[in-house]
Scaffold this active site. Structure first.
Site, PDB file in Angstrom:
ATOM      1  N   ASP A  70      -2.481  -7.568  63.895  1.00  0.00           N
ATOM      2  CA  ASP A  70      -1.967  -8.157  65.113  1.00  0.00           C
ATOM      3  C   ASP A  70      -0.993  -7.428  65.337  1.00  0.00           C
ATOM      4  OD1 ASP A  70      -1.687 -10.042  66.697  1.00  0.00           O
ATOM      5  OD2 ASP A  70      -0.320 -11.644  65.547  1.00  0.00           O
TER       6      ASP A  70
ATOM      7  N   GLU B 137       2.618  -8.457  63.661  1.00  0.00           N
ATOM      8  CA  GLU B 137       3.009  -7.985  62.396  1.00  0.00           C
ATOM      9  C   GLU B 137       3.930  -6.729  62.779  1.00  0.00           C
ATOM     10  OE1 GLU B 137       2.795  -8.992  59.523  1.00  0.00           O
ATOM     11  OE2 GLU B 137       1.841 -10.893  60.460  1.00  0.00           O
TER      12      GLU B 137
ATOM     13  N   ASP C  53      -3.889 -12.539  60.833  1.00  0.00           N
ATOM     14  CA  ASP C  53      -2.948 -11.179  61.038  1.00  0.00           C
ATOM     15  C   ASP C  53      -3.178  -9.949  60.535  1.00  0.00           C
ATOM     16  OD1 ASP C  53      -0.479 -12.953  61.154  1.00  0.00           O
ATOM     17  OD2 ASP C  53      -0.722 -13.477  59.850  1.00  0.00           O
TER      18      ASP C  53
ATOM     19  N   GLU D 207      -4.528 -14.123  56.296  1.00  0.00           N
ATOM     20  CA  GLU D 207      -3.470 -14.774  56.799  1.00  0.00           C
ATOM     21  C   GLU D 207      -1.400 -14.405  56.140  1.00  0.00           C
ATOM     22  OE1 GLU D 207      -0.589 -16.919  59.851  1.00  0.00           O
ATOM     23  OE2 GLU D 207      -2.582 -16.053  59.941  1.00  0.00           O
ATOM     24  N   ARG D 208      -1.120 -13.974  56.687  1.00  0.00           N
ATOM     25  CA  ARG D 208       0.354 -12.887  56.354  1.00  0.00           C
ATOM     26  C   ARG D 208       1.874 -13.830  56.308  1.00  0.00           C
ATOM     27  NH1 ARG D 208       3.990  -9.380  58.009  1.00  0.00           N
ATOM     28  NH2 ARG D 208       6.075  -9.255  55.974  1.00  0.00           N
TER      29      ARG D 208
END
Length: 551
Positions: free
Chosen positions: A274, A277, A307, A333-334
């Site tokens: 993404d 990021e 992400d 997802e981070r």
């Protein structure tokens, strides 16, 4: 002797274009008011919106482009219209008796409301003789709105963002950016071929635009069969199928796209990062540097949910600029601990998990990354630990904890190599949105990977956060703002009462205040089918029925 000048009104007062609908809404409003029901406000708002609308409507479905007209109200109008015609009514809702230009056919011959209704162009209309050029923006706008009009599952309108997205697939050269003016759209509005309502604007065909769009479709050989839609068939009340909150319908793009098949030697696995990021202050962010150091094949894109995702990208595409891409059944997802803390406080935590569950991918990974000391955060460590545990145990996510960004990049590299091995030797095929796929992979764990996948364009388009929403979806989001009301509980409430109006009507039907408080307590929620409970039922009663400020 000259005759005296006679002063008088030069223009007659405008005739109400939809007298039947106005009359029925007025009757329903008065009846609700006499019984003291809150639905009178719904009917009053719809009546005001209809009285401001200058064009005739031929069915309740067409009224959906107006503000305050939901699915239930449109169905009520269609049912009332059907009863009116069955009892010998001699005109449609848009053709008051005695009005010039009324249809000359017998009253029994009523066209299907979902089919195009040709109308005569008005005198002095600027659209007379207008024929948009081939491959022009105006032509494509009319055709896209015509397809939406024929779609029995559609809304008969499109927003500007939806028009831009659909037209870009056909004529990308004539489509401007989303923030720039669109001359073709402005020209059609000026010619009274389309109508814009609401904010953000919704665009629909006027009767003149519908007639022209039908001719354009016939000239291009487009029919309801080629468009991938069927006219709506009316089989009485049984034809109304309730919408499922957690099952989005198939998108038009998914219907029109040719099926994509990638054989084992025709694709490569690529990590999509993404764009959020990659933001750094004057230097490339550390995550991308680590991925490059580990030689992970990756690309940076705007992802509307998650992400990191992985795509199988076509290696020898027909169009080198637009290779075919299928999204593998994994999403990450981070969250750094400080971001996790702030997302819990502002409510993003629950909303993001809810959207991840609905993204169409079966394997969801929640990557929690340490950052600094836990004691410097706004929430205690026990709260964060409980949130992470709930994400794994209750929501069914796979939770991975890492010490820093280097370890996170290493984990992504391992996942990339693992997916390459997992899909090696498998043929991948595209599937439309909403078709069985991810749900099956969750229900039946297997060593074989899911090979029926979403295209990247369908996945990203369906994950858009701020797309046009139905009343049902907005109602569900509103319910989720109540403390303790999860996505599953909101879905259960909306399955029983699909709109606030239906919930208020149910409250009005209760005999006592105690009955109102306990109205929702027995609704079954989640996989275990537990009751919603008296506490939440009482909270929702106070929210929707209290006339004084909430304490």
């Amino acid at each position: 002797m000259a005759e005296p000048v006679r002063l008088g009104r030069k223009r007659p007062l405008p005739v109400c274009p939809n007298p039947l609908f106005v009359r029925w809404l007025t009757e329903w409003r008065d009846e609700a008011a006499s019984r003291g029901r809150h639905t009178r406000f719904v009917f009053q708002k719809a009546l005001r919106s209809l009285q401001r609308y200058p064009l005739p409507l031929r069915s309740g479905k067409e009224a959906k482009i107006l503000q305050h007209f939901g699915d239930r109200l449109c169905r009520m109008l269609d049912e009332k219209l059907k009863q009116h015609l069955a009892s010998g009514g001699d005109h449609a809702p848009s053709s008051p008796s005695g009005k010039k230009g009324a249809s000359k056919g017998p009253p029994e011959q009523v066209q299907d409301s979902s089919m195009p209704v040709p109308t005569q162009p008005q005198a002095g209309s600027t659209s007379v003789g207008y024929w948009p050029a081939q491959n022009s923006g105006a032509r494509e706008i009319l055709l896209q709105l015509y397809r939406e009009h024929l779609n029995s599952d559609g809304h008969s309108f499109l927003t500007k963002e939806e028009l831009l997205q659909k037209c870009a697939q056909k004529t990308p050269r004539v489509v401007p950016g989303s923030s720039k003016p669109w001359p073709a759209l402005r020209s059609l509005l000026h010619r009274n071929l389309i109508l814009g309502t609401h904010r953000p604007a919704r665009y629909a065909l006027t009767p003149e635009g519908l007639e022209l769009a039908q001719k354009l479709a016939e000239a291009e050989g487009l029919s309801t069969r080629h468009a991938g839609f069927r006219p709506e068939e009316h089989h009485g009340e049984d034809s109304a199928v309730p919408e499922a909150l957690s099952e989005p319908g198939t998108t038009e793009g998914a219907v029109q796209q040719r099926p994509l098949e990638l054989r084992p030697s025709e694709y490569r696995v690529l990590l999509c990062v993404d764009i959020g990021e990659t933001r750094g202050a004057g230097h490339r962010p550390e995550m991308l540097r680590e991925l490059q150091r580990l030689r992970v094949p990756h690309t940076v894109r705007k992802l509307h949910v998650g992400d990191f995702v992985w795509v199988a990208q076509e290696t020898r595409p027909r169009d080198p600029e637009r290779p075919g891409e299928l999204v593998l059944d994994h999403i990450v997802e981070r969250k750094r601990l400080d971001d996790l803390c702030s997302s819990i406080i502002d409510g993003r935590f629950r909303e993001q998990k809810f959207r991840l569950k609905r993204c169409g991918l079966g394997h969801r990974v929640y990557l929690v990354e340490e950052h600094g000391s836990v004691h410097n955060l706004s929430l205690p460590e026990s709260t964060l630990l409980q949130a992470v545990t709930n994400t794994q145990v209750i929501d069914g996510f796979f939770v991975k904890r890492t010490m820093d960004i280097k370890e996170s990049a290493g984990y992504l590299a391992l996942l990339t190599k693992g997916l390459e091995r997992l899909y090696q030797g498998h043929t991948l095929r595209s599937r439309p949105w909403g078709a069985p796929g991810a749900a099956e992979s969750e229900a039946k764990p297997s060593t074989n990977p899911l090979c029926s996948l979403l295209t990247f364009s369908d996945f990203n388009a369906e994950a858009v956060k701020n797309k046009a929403q139905s009343v049902r979806e907005v109602f569900a989001r509103q319910l989720m703002q109540v403390r303790g009301l999860s996505g599953e509980k909101a879905a259960a409430v909306v399955d029983r009462y699909s709109t606030p109006a239906s919930l208020l009507a149910a409250y009005d039907a209760c005999a006592t205040a105690k009955e109102q408080e306990m109205l929702l307590s027995t609704i079954k929620c989640g996989r275990l089918q537990r009751n919603l409970g008296p506490a939440l039922s009482r909270t929702l009663y106070q929210l929707y029925c209290s006339h004084s400020p909430l304490s």
